[in-house]
Design a protein around this motif. Structure first.
Motif, short mmCIF file in Angstrom:
data_model
loop_
_atom_site.label_atom_id
_atom_site.label_comp_id
_atom_site.label_asym_id
_atom_site.label_seq_id
_atom_site.Cartn_x
_atom_site.Cartn_y
_atom_site.Cartn_z
N SER A 30 0.84 -1.21 0.00
CA SER A 30 0.00 0.00 0.00
C SER A 30 0.87 1.26 0.00
O SER A 30 0.52 2.26 -0.62
CB SER A 30 -0.94 0.00 1.21
N ILE A 31 2.02 1.19 0.68
CA ILE A 31 2.91 2.35 0.69
C ILE A 31 3.49 2.58 -0.71
O ILE A 31 3.62 3.72 -1.17
CB ILE A 31 4.04 2.17 1.74
N ARG A 32 3.77 1.49 -1.42
CA ARG A 32 4.28 1.62 -2.80
C ARG A 32 3.27 2.37 -3.67
O ARG A 32 3.64 3.27 -4.44
CB ARG A 32 4.55 0.24 -3.39
N GLN A 33 2.01 2.00 -3.53
CA GLN A 33 0.97 2.68 -4.31
C GLN A 33 0.91 4.16 -3.97
O GLN A 33 0.77 5.02 -4.84
CB GLN A 33 -0.40 2.04 -4.05
N TYR A 34 1.02 4.44 -2.68
CA TYR A 34 0.95 5.83 -2.23
C TYR A 34 2.13 6.63 -2.78
O TYR A 34 1.96 7.77 -3.24
CB TYR A 34 0.96 5.87 -0.69
N ILE A 35 3.32 6.03 -2.75
CA ILE A 35 4.51 6.70 -3.29
C ILE A 35 4.32 6.98 -4.78
O ILE A 35 4.56 8.09 -5.26
CB ILE A 35 5.78 5.84 -3.05
N LYS A 36 3.85 5.96 -5.50
CA LYS A 36 3.68 6.10 -6.96
C LYS A 36 2.70 7.22 -7.31
O LYS A 36 2.87 7.93 -8.30
CB LYS A 36 3.16 4.78 -7.56
N SER A 37 1.67 7.36 -6.50
CA SER A 37 0.63 8.35 -6.82
C SER A 37 0.96 9.73 -6.26
O SER A 37 0.19 10.67 -6.44
CB SER A 37 -0.72 7.88 -6.28
N ARG A 89 13.85 -0.88 -0.18
CA ARG A 89 13.47 -1.39 -1.50
C ARG A 89 12.57 -0.40 -2.24
O ARG A 89 12.73 -0.17 -3.43
CB ARG A 89 12.74 -2.74 -1.32
N LEU A 90 11.63 0.20 -1.51
CA LEU A 90 10.73 1.17 -2.14
C LEU A 90 11.51 2.36 -2.70
O LEU A 90 11.17 2.90 -3.75
CB LEU A 90 9.68 1.66 -1.14
N LEU A 91 12.56 2.76 -1.99
CA LEU A 91 13.39 3.87 -2.50
C LEU A 91 14.21 3.41 -3.71
O LEU A 91 14.30 4.11 -4.72
CB LEU A 91 14.31 4.39 -1.38
N ILE A 92 14.76 2.21 -3.63
CA ILE A 92 15.57 1.69 -4.75
C ILE A 92 14.70 1.60 -6.01
O ILE A 92 15.18 1.87 -7.12
CB ILE A 92 16.21 0.34 -4.37
N GLU A 93 13.43 1.25 -5.83
CA GLU A 93 12.54 1.19 -6.99
C GLU A 93 12.45 2.54 -7.71
O GLU A 93 12.23 2.61 -8.91
CB GLU A 93 11.14 0.73 -6.56
N GLN A 94 12.62 3.61 -6.94
CA GLN A 94 12.57 4.96 -7.52
C GLN A 94 13.89 5.37 -8.16
O GLN A 94 13.98 6.39 -8.84
CB GLN A 94 12.17 6.00 -6.46
N LEU A 95 14.94 4.58 -7.90
CA LEU A 95 16.27 4.89 -8.46
C LEU A 95 16.57 3.97 -9.64
O LEU A 95 17.68 3.97 -10.16
CB LEU A 95 17.36 4.67 -7.41
N SER A 96 15.59 3.23 -10.10
CA SER A 96 15.89 2.02 -10.86
C SER A 96 16.43 2.22 -12.28
O SER A 96 16.75 1.24 -12.94
CB SER A 96 14.68 1.10 -10.88
N ARG A 97 16.55 3.45 -12.74
CA ARG A 97 17.13 3.62 -14.07
C ARG A 97 18.63 3.31 -14.06
O ARG A 97 19.21 3.08 -15.10
CB ARG A 97 16.91 5.05 -14.57
N VAL A 98 19.23 3.37 -12.87
CA VAL A 98 20.68 3.16 -12.81
C VAL A 98 20.99 1.81 -12.18
O VAL A 98 20.11 1.11 -11.69
CB VAL A 98 21.37 4.27 -11.97
N ARG A 99 22.24 1.46 -12.22
CA ARG A 99 22.63 0.18 -11.65
C ARG A 99 22.89 0.36 -10.14
O ARG A 99 23.74 1.14 -9.73
CB ARG A 99 23.90 -0.31 -12.32
N ILE A 100 22.14 -0.40 -9.37
CA ILE A 100 22.23 -0.28 -7.91
C ILE A 100 22.87 -1.53 -7.34
O ILE A 100 22.56 -2.65 -7.75
CB ILE A 100 20.83 -0.18 -7.26
N THR A 101 23.74 -1.34 -6.37
CA THR A 101 24.21 -2.45 -5.55
C THR A 101 23.83 -2.15 -4.11
O THR A 101 24.09 -1.05 -3.61
CB THR A 101 25.74 -2.60 -5.64
N MET A 102 23.17 -3.11 -3.50
CA MET A 102 22.89 -2.93 -2.07
C MET A 102 23.89 -3.77 -1.27
O MET A 102 24.09 -4.95 -1.56
CB MET A 102 21.48 -3.38 -1.71
N ALA A 103 24.49 -3.12 -0.26
CA ALA A 103 25.41 -3.85 0.62
C ALA A 103 24.77 -4.06 1.98
O ALA A 103 24.18 -3.13 2.55
CB ALA A 103 26.71 -3.07 0.78
N VAL A 104 24.88 -5.28 2.47
CA VAL A 104 24.38 -5.61 3.82
C VAL A 104 25.57 -6.05 4.67
O VAL A 104 26.68 -6.18 4.17
CB VAL A 104 23.30 -6.72 3.76
#
Lengths: 294, 294
Positions: free
Chosen positions: A87-94, A168-183
């Protein structure tokens, strides 16, 4: 940044949490607390908080019967976050500006931090999510946006389990570029490891690496060569949480720090009041001080 | 009541406070913290919180250059309270039920407790005073009033400096009977001693004794014979603050406890939520448990 005397009670509280999660009897718990207090009596108080915490949690894991006392808590936070994010994803998108809105929710997720306090009530998380969309974000979002637009590669340093779903929701907004997540390279407090990144489905939208370290932060000298290379070469580094800020605030390369200020020590170091939503590089921190505050 | 593992971080925080108030250099502060941590590694964890705290603050005073590190803080709180009480006294006098109103302000004053947290902002005190008159008081005020009406002698166990001025306002409402106020026998944290009782002018309206002990509570076995006799013979005992509750909650004689619940341990022991204004004897505590909560 160096630790403060005020960090010590917080470390002891973390130790009490881990002991209670893992030791079966009251007598065993007391024995373990005695052990950790005596051992703390010789710890180097000139380290950064994540460096000290790394030592303490290594010691705890050597004493306890589990090498991941926070696993149940991490699973619970992952499950809670998994249920919340559609639901938060939908809210962000809209929303009018999905990137800044995703930043807000990523920072909101940063309250799921068992290093800063010992319980995060679901009610507290819900309440924070309710107000997330209206939170002012302090720092330099314009520079952040520009860096996102210009970067071809982004390294995203995750912080905690549960929180990683909001990342993840933020990374979805950055998705035009190549992302590496480090844990983290191994379990420490409720910090996210590979299994948490997998639980959040990060591999669908980004590469995942672990940093090779069991510190609750990013201590570069303690990280793997692979991670350090990635850190050096990434066009942009986004760093989530207090632990990563505490351990990377002396680094020369530009880093965008996203976190909630959750304690007075971080507030004094960053110059932002406790509770602030921060998205800033060091130049945008009003009162940044790298010295020890005792 | 026995201490919890959660009390340990709070003790360490108190130690850090005292060290910072007294030790001049950063190196000295670290040395002292190492010393106290190692020493804490052997402390008896089966004691009540005030008994453990008594040992810790004795140890601190033996290490520091002062035997009263909180003196400045106590003086500041006394000065603040002295400035506030004339108008509050008028408000109490003009209220419909001055006794319950004085109880509310006495409990409000109980936030001036440097054992429970390390700073009490003046803003916080003002804000609490603003809402004091509307605070519901939980427990059994009817029994409290009845006991006040029937008692010929009342022993009033003070808690902290600053707070003791608000205790004075309550004692003024009890003044038909003979009151003895007991303070600590020696400085510990910001607990009131004879000089604070004198600063609050208690001698104008009550007898003052010290309890002969340097515990931040009332550990009867550690108190003077004079105090114990007074405790035994008083028709009514009014006990202010968490420390007195923690150390007297196993006692058989009736005691009316007046305090703000300031931590989850006291909340679990008394059955009252954190933040509650409590005026209750043990029989009026919804979930009183004398066992250790680890």
């Amino acid at each position: 940044m160096k630790m403060s005397l005020d960090c010590i009670p917080c470390f002891i509280r973390q130790a009490a949490d881990a002991v209670r999660m893992s030791a079966s009897s009251a007598e065993e718990q007391k024995h373990l607390m005695h052990n950790i207090l005596q051992w703390m009596g010789e710890i180097d108080l000139n380290q950064s908080p994540p460096a000290a915490s790394q030592m303490i949690h290594r010691r705890l894991r050597s004493l306890l019967t589990t090498d991941d006392p926070y696993r149940l808590a991490k699973d619970q936070h992952n499950q809670l976050a998994a249920a919340l994010i559609p639901s938060i994803r939908q809210y962000i998108k809209s929303s009018a500006d999905p990137l800044i809105m995703a930043v807000r929710y990523a920072i909101t997720g940063n309250i799921i931090d068992l290093g800063a306090k010992n319980k995060i009530g679901y009610g507290e998380i819900y309440a924070d999510l309710q107000s997330a969309s209206m939170q002012p974000v302090y720092g330099n979002m314009d520079s952040f946006k520009k860096a996102v637009q210009e970067a071809k590669t982004i390294l995203y340093l995750a912080d905690n389990a549960g929180e990683i779903f909001f990342d993840r929701l933020l990374i979805e907004q950055l998705s035009r570029v190549r992302i590496t997540m480090a844990v983290r390279g191994a379990p420490v407090i409720n910090d996210a490891t590979i299994s948490d990144a997998e639980a959040a489905g990060i591999s669908e939208i980004a590469d995942i690496i672990d940093n090779g370290s069991d510190a609750p932060g990013t201590i570069l000298d303690d990280c793997s060569n692979e991670f350090r290379l990635c850190f050096k070469n990434a066009d942009m580094v986004i760093s989530k949480g207090q632990g990563n800020f505490e351990s990377l605030s002396e680094e020369k390369r530009e880093i965008f720090f996203l976190f909630r200020t959750k304690c007075p020590i971080i507030s004094r170091h960053s110059g932002f009041c406790v509770g602030t939503y921060v998205a800033a590089n060091l130049s945008a921190m009003p009162n940044y001080s790298s010295g020890a505050i005792l």
